[in-house]
Design a protein around this motif. Structure first.
Motif, PDB file in Angstrom:
ATOM      1  N   UNK A  22      39.272  51.410  48.121  1.00  0.00           N
ATOM      2  CA  UNK A  22      40.251  50.701  48.958  1.00  0.00           C
ATOM      3  C   UNK A  22      41.162  49.815  48.098  1.00  0.00           C
ATOM      4  N   UNK A  23      40.563  49.001  47.239  1.00  0.00           N
ATOM      5  CA  UNK A  23      41.351  48.053  46.460  1.00  0.00           C
ATOM      6  C   UNK A  23      42.131  48.733  45.341  1.00  0.00           C
ATOM      7  N   UNK A  24      41.617  49.854  44.827  1.00  0.00           N
ATOM      8  CA  UNK A  24      42.387  50.614  43.840  1.00  0.00           C
ATOM      9  C   UNK A  24      43.668  51.155  44.465  1.00  0.00           C
ATOM     10  N   UNK A  25      43.575  51.525  45.739  1.00  0.00           N
ATOM     11  CA  UNK A  25      44.774  51.996  46.443  1.00  0.00           C
ATOM     12  C   UNK A  25      45.801  50.866  46.550  1.00  0.00           C
ATOM     13  N   UNK A  26      45.345  49.655  46.906  1.00  0.00           N
ATOM     14  CA  UNK A  26      46.252  48.504  46.941  1.00  0.00           C
ATOM     15  C   UNK A  26      46.910  48.294  45.587  1.00  0.00           C
ATOM     16  N   UNK A  27      46.119  48.372  44.539  1.00  0.00           N
ATOM     17  CA  UNK A  27      46.627  48.136  43.189  1.00  0.00           C
ATOM     18  C   UNK A  27      47.594  49.225  42.755  1.00  0.00           C
ATOM     19  N   UNK A  28      47.188  50.469  42.951  1.00  0.00           N
ATOM     20  CA  UNK A  28      47.997  51.605  42.507  1.00  0.00           C
ATOM     21  C   UNK A  28      49.346  51.661  43.230  1.00  0.00           C
ATOM     22  N   UNK A  31      45.498  52.055  52.410  1.00  0.00           N
ATOM     23  CA  UNK A  31      44.256  51.937  51.640  1.00  0.00           C
ATOM     24  C   UNK A  31      43.098  52.638  52.344  1.00  0.00           C
ATOM     25  N   UNK A  32      43.046  52.523  53.676  1.00  0.00           N
ATOM     26  CA  UNK A  32      41.998  53.220  54.439  1.00  0.00           C
ATOM     27  C   UNK A  32      42.134  54.728  54.286  1.00  0.00           C
ATOM     28  N   UNK A  33      43.368  55.203  54.322  1.00  0.00           N
ATOM     29  CA  UNK A  33      43.601  56.643  54.171  1.00  0.00           C
ATOM     30  C   UNK A  33      43.145  57.103  52.789  1.00  0.00           C
ATOM     31  N   UNK A  34      43.326  56.281  51.776  1.00  0.00           N
ATOM     32  CA  UNK A  34      42.893  56.634  50.423  1.00  0.00           C
ATOM     33  C   UNK A  34      41.382  56.799  50.354  1.00  0.00           C
ATOM     34  N   UNK A  35      40.654  55.964  51.111  1.00  0.00           N
ATOM     35  CA  UNK A  35      39.192  56.070  51.137  1.00  0.00           C
ATOM     36  C   UNK A  35      38.765  57.404  51.733  1.00  0.00           C
ATOM     37  N   UNK A  36      39.388  57.786  52.836  1.00  0.00           N
ATOM     38  CA  UNK A  36      39.035  59.046  53.507  1.00  0.00           C
ATOM     39  C   UNK A  36      39.410  60.238  52.631  1.00  0.00           C
ATOM     40  N   UNK A  37      40.591  60.183  52.013  1.00  0.00           N
ATOM     41  CA  UNK A  37      41.020  61.290  51.151  1.00  0.00           C
ATOM     42  C   UNK A  37      40.127  61.427  49.917  1.00  0.00           C
ATOM     43  N   UNK A  85      42.293  35.334  54.664  1.00  0.00           N
ATOM     44  CA  UNK A  85      43.403  34.465  55.015  1.00  0.00           C
ATOM     45  C   UNK A  85      44.207  33.974  53.819  1.00  0.00           C
ATOM     46  N   UNK A  86      43.762  34.281  52.612  1.00  0.00           N
ATOM     47  CA  UNK A  86      44.475  33.810  51.446  1.00  0.00           C
ATOM     48  C   UNK A  86      45.854  34.465  51.382  1.00  0.00           C
ATOM     49  N   UNK A  87      46.916  33.659  51.178  1.00  0.00           N
ATOM     50  CA  UNK A  87      48.246  34.245  51.041  1.00  0.00           C
ATOM     51  C   UNK A  87      48.381  34.996  49.738  1.00  0.00           C
ATOM     52  N   UNK A  88      49.327  35.890  49.667  1.00  0.00           N
ATOM     53  CA  UNK A  88      49.670  36.681  48.479  1.00  0.00           C
ATOM     54  C   UNK A  88      48.662  37.762  48.141  1.00  0.00           C
ATOM     55  N   UNK A  89      47.624  37.950  48.975  1.00  0.00           N
ATOM     56  CA  UNK A  89      46.551  38.861  48.604  1.00  0.00           C
ATOM     57  C   UNK A  89      46.439  40.028  49.570  1.00  0.00           C
ATOM     58  N   UNK A  90      45.905  41.144  49.043  1.00  0.00           N
ATOM     59  CA  UNK A  90      45.577  42.295  49.873  1.00  0.00           C
ATOM     60  C   UNK A  90      44.085  42.266  50.138  1.00  0.00           C
ATOM     61  N   UNK A  91      43.699  42.307  51.392  1.00  0.00           N
ATOM     62  CA  UNK A  91      42.284  42.155  51.714  1.00  0.00           C
ATOM     63  C   UNK A  91      41.658  43.399  52.273  1.00  0.00           C
ATOM     64  N   UNK A  92      40.335  43.507  52.059  1.00  0.00           N
ATOM     65  CA  UNK A  92      39.587  44.659  52.540  1.00  0.00           C
ATOM     66  C   UNK A  92      39.615  44.742  54.064  1.00  0.00           C
ATOM     67  N   UNK A  93      39.674  43.594  54.747  1.00  0.00           N
ATOM     68  CA  UNK A  93      39.757  43.580  56.211  1.00  0.00           C
ATOM     69  C   UNK A  93      40.795  42.554  56.644  1.00  0.00           C
TER      70      UNK A  93
END
Length: 479
Positions: free
Chosen positions: A172-178, A216-222, A242-250
């Motif tokens: 999930x987070x690799x998808x956010x990063x990539x 990111x969810x779609x990347x997990x399924x793929x 709730x942290x600003x500037x961040x991509x979160x798992x949920x």
């Protein structure tokens, strides 16, 4: 400014409605991301573009001001200036008050934005621990949902020990990063610092962040993740980051993500139809927002005379020469002018002497719409202050000049406390073939006025007040 606010707010509002009506429930995650980001930028830019799409409309016929104001004859008076009307600035200048509020709130958001970035960088520097693939782990003190910022994964040490859970998080987070989702977030946060007043910008932010999670969810399924196992993990993790500037798992509501995981992709024809309708309607919104509805009308042309010059220094008081102040404001007024609204022609652009006859001949040869002469005042009473706006009752355009004087005086109140409208048969005013107005911008014999008249920032404020008055004149005679 009012037009920009209207079109940018309405444009974003219609665009977000189009997205939610046609695209949000479709599995077009990459296309949706492109649409949201590009439509956001275009809606904010469109009102300032003023594109000419090739439609040539006839300019609106100008009506002489003398035909729409009182036709009462202005009686010629003695050449000595006589007061017609004194206009005072209100106790509260609401235009300036609104500007102050805007910049105060903007500054608060900018400070908040910078603070969040610095805190994030500090946390990375202090708690960075190792690498998992291309992700650098940053350990959290308290356990919660993992989140990412570019190539940094913020995670509690206990979660690193749960292999099954960790595998899902990493994908999930690799998808956010990539996919550089953090860049989108930084861009949205920065825009929000300046466009915080636009309610639809915040809706855009919500939709874009939600789309990030779908991607990111779609990347997990793929990647081979079991849909039901992943869904159950989402339910267990729940909550929000709730942290600003961040991509979160949920980051968003779990319900929306669960629904999207189980929605079937629509047929290609249905997707193409929805995407086509959305793009067509958005193109129409963009065209309306950016369209120069009156084609290329002739600008309102003003000849501006920086009074005195050369051997004639004007009211030479202490350290400053009137001729220099007049020219400084005139040059700033020239910089504000443009070919679409108000075009400024300077009678003199340097320190040179011109006779009154030469000035009048130059003005009458230009075919301009108005003549404006800039001066600084002097009086035996050193308590006298403020601006004076003067017209000649003996000119051929006395009615228009009187009307223009009032409009200019009203807009000068953005800068000065009082503005008197006066009559005087000065040579350049009386002998101009076009409406002519003289502005005495302040009293050099008054300590406060004199200090302001030597201030370059005050020159800019005066020029802006005068220019807004010229815009008001242009708009009124073209109504």
């Amino acid at each position: 400014m009012a037009d920009y606010l209207f079109y940018s707010v309405i444009g974003l509002g219609i665009s977000i409605i189009l997205y939610r009506s046609f695209l949000k429930k479709e599995k077009l995650f990459v296309f949706n991301r492109f649409f949201l980001l590009s439509s956001l930028c275009l809606c904010l830019l469109a009102p300032v573009l003023q594109i000419d799409y090739g439609f040539n409309f006839e300019p609106v016929k100008k009506i002489k001001v003398g035909e729409i104001i009182s036709s009462e004859e202005i009686v010629a008076e003695d050449p000595e200036k006589s007061s017609v009307e004194t206009i005072s600035a209100p106790m509260v200048n609401y235009r300036n008050f609104i500007n102050y509020i805007y910049w105060i709130v903007t500054a608060v958001f900018l400070v908040r934005f910078a603070k969040n970035i610095l805190l994030l960088l500090f946390l990375i520097k202090r708690e960075r621990s190792g690498r998992i693939g291309k992700l650098t782990t940053v350990l959290l003190k308290e356990r919660g949902n993992p989140y990412s910022f570019f190539n940094y994964l913020f995670i509690h040490p206990q979660d690193l020990k749960e292999d099954k859970y960790l595998d899902l998080v990493l994908i999930h987070e690799k998808a956010h990063s990539r996919q550089l989702h953090s860049a989108d977030i930084l861009f949205l946060e920065f825009l929000g610092c300046f466009f915080w007043y636009n309610p639809f910008l915040w809706l855009y932010k919500k939709e874009i962040l939600e789309n990030h999670e779908y991607l990111a969810d779609e990347a997990v399924i793929k990647a081979g993740g079991n849909r039901e196992v992943y869904a159950s993990q989402l339910v267990k993790s729940g909550g929000k980051v709730l942290q600003p500037l961040l991509s979160g798992f949920s980051f968003i509501q779990t319900k929306n993500r669960l629904n999207m995981l189980h929605i079937k992709r629509s047929s290609r024809s249905r997707i193409a139809l929805k995407a086509g309708i959305t793009l067509f309607l958005f193109a129409a919104v963009f065209a309306v927002s950016s369209f120069n509805t009156i084609g290329n009308p002739a600008p309102f042309v003003v000849v501006v005379d920086a009074g005195h010059g050369g051997k004639d220094s004007g009211n030479n008081e202490v350290e400053s020469l009137e001729k220099e102040i007049n020219l400084a404001v005139a040059i700033k007024l020239l910089a504000l002018g443009n070919e679409k609204e108000v075009r400024v022609i300077l009678l003199r652009e340097r320190d040179e002497f011109l006779s009154l006859e030469e000035r009048v001949n130059f003005v009458n040869a230009q075919g301009a719409d108005m003549f404006l002469s800039l001066h600084c005042n002097a009086s035996g009473d050193n308590q006298k202050s403020g601006a004076e706006v003067i017209f000649s009752p003996q000119s051929n355009s006395a009615s228009q000049s009187a009307k223009y004087s009032r409009l200019l005086a009203n807009h000068l109140l953005q800068t000065v406390e009082t503005a008197e409208i006066k009559k005087s048969n000065f040579f350049v005013l009386k002998n101009s073939d076009i409406p002519a107005v003289m502005i005495e911008m302040g009293f050099m014999t008054n300590t406060r006025d004199f200090a302001l008249l030597r201030d370059n920032r005050y020159h800019q404020e005066l020029a802006e007040g005068i220019y807004n008055g010229l815009l008001s004149i242009k708009n009124e005679i073209n109504e």
